[in-house]
Design a protein around this motif. Structure first.
Motif, PDB file in Angstrom:
ATOM      1  N   THR A  97      29.340  36.058  28.392  1.00  0.00           N
ATOM      2  CA  THR A  97      28.352  35.366  29.217  1.00  0.00           C
ATOM      3  C   THR A  97      27.165  35.041  28.330  1.00  0.00           C
ATOM      4  O   THR A  97      26.365  35.918  27.996  1.00  0.00           O
ATOM      5  CB  THR A  97      27.920  36.237  30.414  1.00  0.00           C
ATOM      6  OG1 THR A  97      29.055  36.490  31.248  1.00  0.00           O
ATOM      7  CG2 THR A  97      26.850  35.541  31.233  1.00  0.00           C
ATOM      8  N   ASP A  98      27.063  33.763  27.950  1.00  0.00           N
ATOM      9  CA  ASP A  98      26.015  33.364  27.010  1.00  0.00           C
ATOM     10  C   ASP A  98      24.965  32.451  27.641  1.00  0.00           C
ATOM     11  O   ASP A  98      24.155  31.846  26.929  1.00  0.00           O
ATOM     12  CB  ASP A  98      26.633  32.700  25.769  1.00  0.00           C
ATOM     13  CG  ASP A  98      27.434  31.451  26.099  1.00  0.00           C
ATOM     14  OD1 ASP A  98      27.798  31.271  27.280  1.00  0.00           O
ATOM     15  OD2 ASP A  98      27.710  30.666  25.175  1.00  0.00           O
TER      16      ASP A  98
ATOM     17  N   ALA B 284      21.390  34.192  22.122  1.00  0.00           N
ATOM     18  CA  ALA B 284      22.700  34.608  22.610  1.00  0.00           C
ATOM     19  C   ALA B 284      23.697  34.771  21.472  1.00  0.00           C
ATOM     20  O   ALA B 284      24.467  35.743  21.428  1.00  0.00           O
ATOM     21  CB  ALA B 284      23.222  33.590  23.628  1.00  0.00           C
TER      22      ALA B 284
ATOM     23  N   ASP C 167      22.317  32.879  31.111  1.00  0.00           N
ATOM     24  CA  ASP C 167      21.979  33.860  32.128  1.00  0.00           C
ATOM     25  C   ASP C 167      20.454  33.925  32.241  1.00  0.00           C
ATOM     26  O   ASP C 167      19.748  33.628  31.275  1.00  0.00           O
ATOM     27  CB  ASP C 167      22.572  35.219  31.703  1.00  0.00           C
ATOM     28  CG  ASP C 167      22.108  36.378  32.551  1.00  0.00           C
ATOM     29  OD1 ASP C 167      21.118  37.033  32.157  1.00  0.00           O
ATOM     30  OD2 ASP C 167      22.735  36.635  33.584  1.00  0.00           O
TER      31      ASP C 167
ATOM     32  N   ARG D 189      33.460  31.543  25.842  1.00  0.00           N
ATOM     33  CA  ARG D 189      32.046  31.580  26.217  1.00  0.00           C
ATOM     34  C   ARG D 189      31.851  30.771  27.494  1.00  0.00           C
ATOM     35  O   ARG D 189      32.466  29.722  27.685  1.00  0.00           O
ATOM     36  CB  ARG D 189      31.176  30.988  25.111  1.00  0.00           C
ATOM     37  CG  ARG D 189      31.220  31.723  23.795  1.00  0.00           C
ATOM     38  CD  ARG D 189      30.256  31.061  22.809  1.00  0.00           C
ATOM     39  NE  ARG D 189      30.313  31.695  21.487  1.00  0.00           N
ATOM     40  CZ  ARG D 189      31.120  31.316  20.512  1.00  0.00           C
ATOM     41  NH1 ARG D 189      31.941  30.291  20.711  1.00  0.00           N
ATOM     42  NH2 ARG D 189      31.102  31.938  19.360  1.00  0.00           N
TER      43      ARG D 189
ATOM     44  N   GLU E 117      31.456  31.639  36.664  1.00  0.00           N
ATOM     45  CA  GLU E 117      31.908  31.577  35.272  1.00  0.00           C
ATOM     46  C   GLU E 117      33.242  32.304  35.089  1.00  0.00           C
ATOM     47  O   GLU E 117      34.197  31.763  34.519  1.00  0.00           O
ATOM     48  CB  GLU E 117      30.852  32.208  34.358  1.00  0.00           C
ATOM     49  CG  GLU E 117      29.523  31.498  34.349  1.00  0.00           C
ATOM     50  CD  GLU E 117      28.466  32.247  33.554  1.00  0.00           C
ATOM     51  OE1 GLU E 117      27.370  31.702  33.403  1.00  0.00           O
ATOM     52  OE2 GLU E 117      28.750  33.373  33.096  1.00  0.00           O
TER      53      GLU E 117
ATOM     54  N   GLU F 149      25.719  38.072  20.429  1.00  0.00           N
ATOM     55  CA  GLU F 149      27.185  38.028  20.464  1.00  0.00           C
ATOM     56  C   GLU F 149      27.759  38.556  19.151  1.00  0.00           C
ATOM     57  O   GLU F 149      28.742  39.306  19.142  1.00  0.00           O
ATOM     58  CB  GLU F 149      27.661  36.601  20.714  1.00  0.00           C
ATOM     59  CG  GLU F 149      29.180  36.489  20.779  1.00  0.00           C
ATOM     60  CD  GLU F 149      29.652  35.057  20.941  1.00  0.00           C
ATOM     61  OE1 GLU F 149      30.857  34.808  20.689  1.00  0.00           O
ATOM     62  OE2 GLU F 149      28.847  34.192  21.312  1.00  0.00           O
TER      63      GLU F 149
ATOM     64  N   CYS G 148      35.833  41.573  31.972  1.00  0.00           N
ATOM     65  CA  CYS G 148      34.459  41.088  31.913  1.00  0.00           C
ATOM     66  C   CYS G 148      33.801  41.625  30.644  1.00  0.00           C
ATOM     67  O   CYS G 148      33.676  42.846  30.465  1.00  0.00           O
ATOM     68  CB  CYS G 148      33.677  41.528  33.147  1.00  0.00           C
ATOM     69  SG  CYS G 148      34.038  40.534  34.606  1.00  0.00           S
TER      70      CYS G 148
ATOM     71  N   THR H  80      27.301  40.313  28.485  1.00  0.00           N
ATOM     72  CA  THR H  80      26.220  39.357  28.714  1.00  0.00           C
ATOM     73  C   THR H  80      25.267  39.561  27.547  1.00  0.00           C
ATOM     74  O   THR H  80      24.616  40.607  27.440  1.00  0.00           O
ATOM     75  CB  THR H  80      25.515  39.617  30.052  1.00  0.00           C
ATOM     76  OG1 THR H  80      26.449  39.429  31.114  1.00  0.00           O
ATOM     77  CG2 THR H  80      24.340  38.668  30.238  1.00  0.00           C
TER      78      THR H  80
ATOM     79  N   HIS I 203      29.640  41.413  41.673  1.00  0.00           N
ATOM     80  CA  HIS I 203      30.305  40.466  40.784  1.00  0.00           C
ATOM     81  C   HIS I 203      31.789  40.302  41.082  1.00  0.00           C
ATOM     82  O   HIS I 203      32.275  39.182  41.314  1.00  0.00           O
ATOM     83  CB  HIS I 203      30.093  40.893  39.327  1.00  0.00           C
ATOM     84  CG  HIS I 203      30.640  39.922  38.329  1.00  0.00           C
ATOM     85  ND1 HIS I 203      30.426  38.561  38.410  1.00  0.00           N
ATOM     86  CD2 HIS I 203      31.423  40.101  37.225  1.00  0.00           C
ATOM     87  CE1 HIS I 203      31.017  37.948  37.401  1.00  0.00           C
ATOM     88  NE2 HIS I 203      31.646  38.861  36.675  1.00  0.00           N
TER      89      HIS I 203
ATOM     90  N   TRP J  16      26.684  33.419  37.696  1.00  0.00           N
ATOM     91  CA  TRP J  16      27.470  34.379  36.913  1.00  0.00           C
ATOM     92  C   TRP J  16      28.897  34.492  37.436  1.00  0.00           C
ATOM     93  O   TRP J  16      29.870  34.500  36.673  1.00  0.00           O
ATOM     94  CB  TRP J  16      26.754  35.722  36.960  1.00  0.00           C
ATOM     95  CG  TRP J  16      27.410  36.854  36.252  1.00  0.00           C
ATOM     96  CD1 TRP J  16      28.209  36.794  35.150  1.00  0.00           C
ATOM     97  CD2 TRP J  16      27.293  38.238  36.581  1.00  0.00           C
ATOM     98  NE1 TRP J  16      28.600  38.066  34.761  1.00  0.00           N
ATOM     99  CE2 TRP J  16      28.042  38.967  35.632  1.00  0.00           C
ATOM    100  CE3 TRP J  16      26.611  38.946  37.568  1.00  0.00           C
ATOM    101  CZ2 TRP J  16      28.142  40.359  35.651  1.00  0.00           C
ATOM    102  CZ3 TRP J  16      26.698  40.326  37.596  1.00  0.00           C
ATOM    103  CH2 TRP J  16      27.452  41.021  36.648  1.00  0.00           C
TER     104      TRP J  16
ATOM    105  N   GLN K 274      22.404  39.416  26.145  1.00  0.00           N
ATOM    106  CA  GLN K 274      20.947  39.363  26.253  1.00  0.00           C
ATOM    107  C   GLN K 274      20.261  40.267  25.236  1.00  0.00           C
ATOM    108  O   GLN K 274      19.080  40.104  24.956  1.00  0.00           O
ATOM    109  CB  GLN K 274      20.505  39.789  27.657  1.00  0.00           C
ATOM    110  CG  GLN K 274      20.997  41.195  28.032  1.00  0.00           C
ATOM    111  CD  GLN K 274      20.398  41.695  29.321  1.00  0.00           C
ATOM    112  OE1 GLN K 274      19.199  41.850  29.427  1.00  0.00           O
ATOM    113  NE2 GLN K 274      21.252  41.936  30.309  1.00  0.00           N
TER     114      GLN K 274
END
Length: 481
Positions: free
Chosen positions: A69-70, A90, A72, A114, A213, A94, A29, A32, A239, A210, A34
């Motif tokens: 994770t783009d 995002a 959310d 992604r 994905e 990234e 994982c 994310t 998760h 989430w 953010q």
């Protein structure tokens, strides 16, 4: 010797046996995106980088999938606050993560999918769950996983469904669920959200949950069953529990082993943006060499918590300088060692045993430092053959940890060679004077030389082959603040 790993699912240390001999599939994982990364975000990437390096060193072909994770709730909210398109927000973060991975010597993954690029795979998985009775809809665009439809729900974290505290689904109204513990596979588009942040599906327009994905991307790149799923300890529930439930309910074998890394903590509290105790990677690297930060992040066993204090980087810096200093001095004496030789040399048995023991990096580093002391002793007496032998093995062990001072990643991050040469000459002269004093039984002078070196941060150890020296950690030098 067999690699043994602590499997979070069974809560036991197990022999690692890949589904296909000598081939390993790992799903990790990822970020994310953010916000820019703080050092806590890098713990997982570095921990699993060591695992990948060790597997490859021991002859395995590794496929590592680390997702991004783009899309959310938090990405949408923070982009809106900043007045930026969510996809631009995002992408910028990234890139910040990618720069941090590169700066700290994290090997690139085999694939870095992604979430927004895999919506069709998510819809296919969601449809399969609806058709088999494991998911349901409660209005245009909202799709839920029915946790009570899957009897093994809770197995990963050893919980009973009735004892679980429901995990919120962000902006979704939990009252719509059959059971408060059900989780969103798909979230209906909300008024005020950008139109670009939703996709059409047979169940209505919306965006993925989430958990959906990761299951879809893992299946897309690694197949219905794969070897290892990894991530931070905080992801176990909900998760990873939800990932496993929806994937196995869909008929997939999914992950055979679960590995979770510990957190970076401050004062015993997990480092996070929400707590305001994050150290941005860019801020740390503005003051310290990347190799030093990498050492600090690597030196603790992956499943342990890494308590971050004011001394963490200072101690790592002192250790890195000792390692890099020896590699530089040794290379000057015996010549630069070819990377191919480093890759092919047989590793010390104690180092191999430590790494096969659930990646016990502290024990592996103890072997590294034993070789460092031996190498310094060989240098001190001019034993060039012994020096070269140690140099090759030391670099090989550090390469497994992503910390080879002579490798291309860190060659420019070593100690200053001019200072290293000057220090070696001065200490050698002092040790020679001390040896002469001891031979003359002038112990007062011998002790004075030793104390003078200790005050300068030089630790002297007497051995049958003569005195050897090393730099003390900063915490050991009493005159420093």
């Amino acid at each position: 010797m067999t690699l043994r790993l602590f499997d979070t699912a069974t809560r036991t240390v197990r022999d690692f046996v890949p589904l296909v001999p000598n081939e390993v599939g790992i799903y990790l994982c990822g970020a994310t995106v953010q916000a820019p990364p703080h050092i806590g975000h890098l713990r997982s990437a570095i921990a699993f980088d060591v695992l990948v390096r060790w597997l490859r060193r021991t002859g395995h072909r590794v496929t590592l999938v680390r997702n991004v994770t783009d899309i959310d709730d938090k990405i949408l909210a923070k982009a809106a606050d900043a007045g930026e398109p969510w996809w631009a927000w995002a992408t910028a973060n990234e890139r910040a993560f990618s720069a941090a991975y590169d700066a700290l010597g994290v090997l690139p993954p085999s694939h870095e999918p992604r979430a927004t690029g895999h919506v069709p795979s998510m819809v296919e998985l969601m449809d399969r769950l609806v058709q088999t009775g494991h998911a349901y809809t409660t209005g245009l665009g909202d799709v839920w996983f029915d946790v009570r439809s899957y009897p093994e729900y809770g197995a990963l974290t050893n919980q009973r469904v009735d004892d679980m505290v429901p995990a919120p689904d962000g902006t979704v109204d939990d009252s719509m669920k059959r059971d408060p513990r059900d989780f969103a596979l798909w979230k209906a588009a909300k008024p005020g959200e950008p139109a670009t942040a939703s996709w059409d599906t047979p169940y209505g327009r919306g965006r993925p949950g989430w958990h959906l994905e990761c299951s879809a991307m893992a299946q897309r790149y690694l197949g219905e069953s794969f070897d290892i799923h990894g991530g931070g300890l905080d992801l176990r529930f909900p998760h990873h529990e939800n990932e496993q439930a929806q994937s196995r309910a869909a008929g997939y074998g999914f992950a055979q082993y679960w590995l979770h890394n510990g957190w970076v903590t401050q004062g015993g509290t997990k480092m996070s943006k929400s707590l305001g105790n994050g150290l941005l990677v860019t801020a740390v690297l503005a003051k310290e060499r990347p190799a030093v930060l990498r050492y600090a992040m690597t030196a603790v066993q992956y499943s342990s918590m890494l308590e971050w204090t004011d001394d963490t980087l200072r101690e790592a810096e002192a250790t890195w300088d000792r390692l890099a200093g020896f590699v530089e001095r040794a290379a000057e004496k015996v010549g630069v060692v070819d990377d191919a030789e480093v890759a092919a040399v047989e590793l010390p048995a104690d180092f191999v045993a430590a790494m096969n023991d659930d990646l016990n990096v502290p024990a592996a580093l103890a072997v590294v430092h034993e070789h460092l002391r031996t190498g310094n002793s060989a240098l001190a007496v001019g034993n060039l053959g012994g020096t070269r032998n140690v140099l090759v093995k030391l670099r090989a062990m550090l390469d497994v940890l992503g910390l080879d001072p002579g490798g291309s990643q860190w060659r420019a991050h070593g100690s200053d060679a001019r200072y290293a040469r000057a220090l070696e000459a001065v200490v050698a002269a002092e040790l020679e004077a001390r040896a002469q004093a001891r031979a003359a039984r002038d112990f007062a002078t011998s002790d004075a030389i030793r104390d003078r070196l200790a005050a300068a941060g030089i630790v002297v150890e007497d051995s049958p082959s003569g005195a050897r020296w090393s730099l003390a950690a900063r915490a050991d030098t009493s005159e420093e603040n």
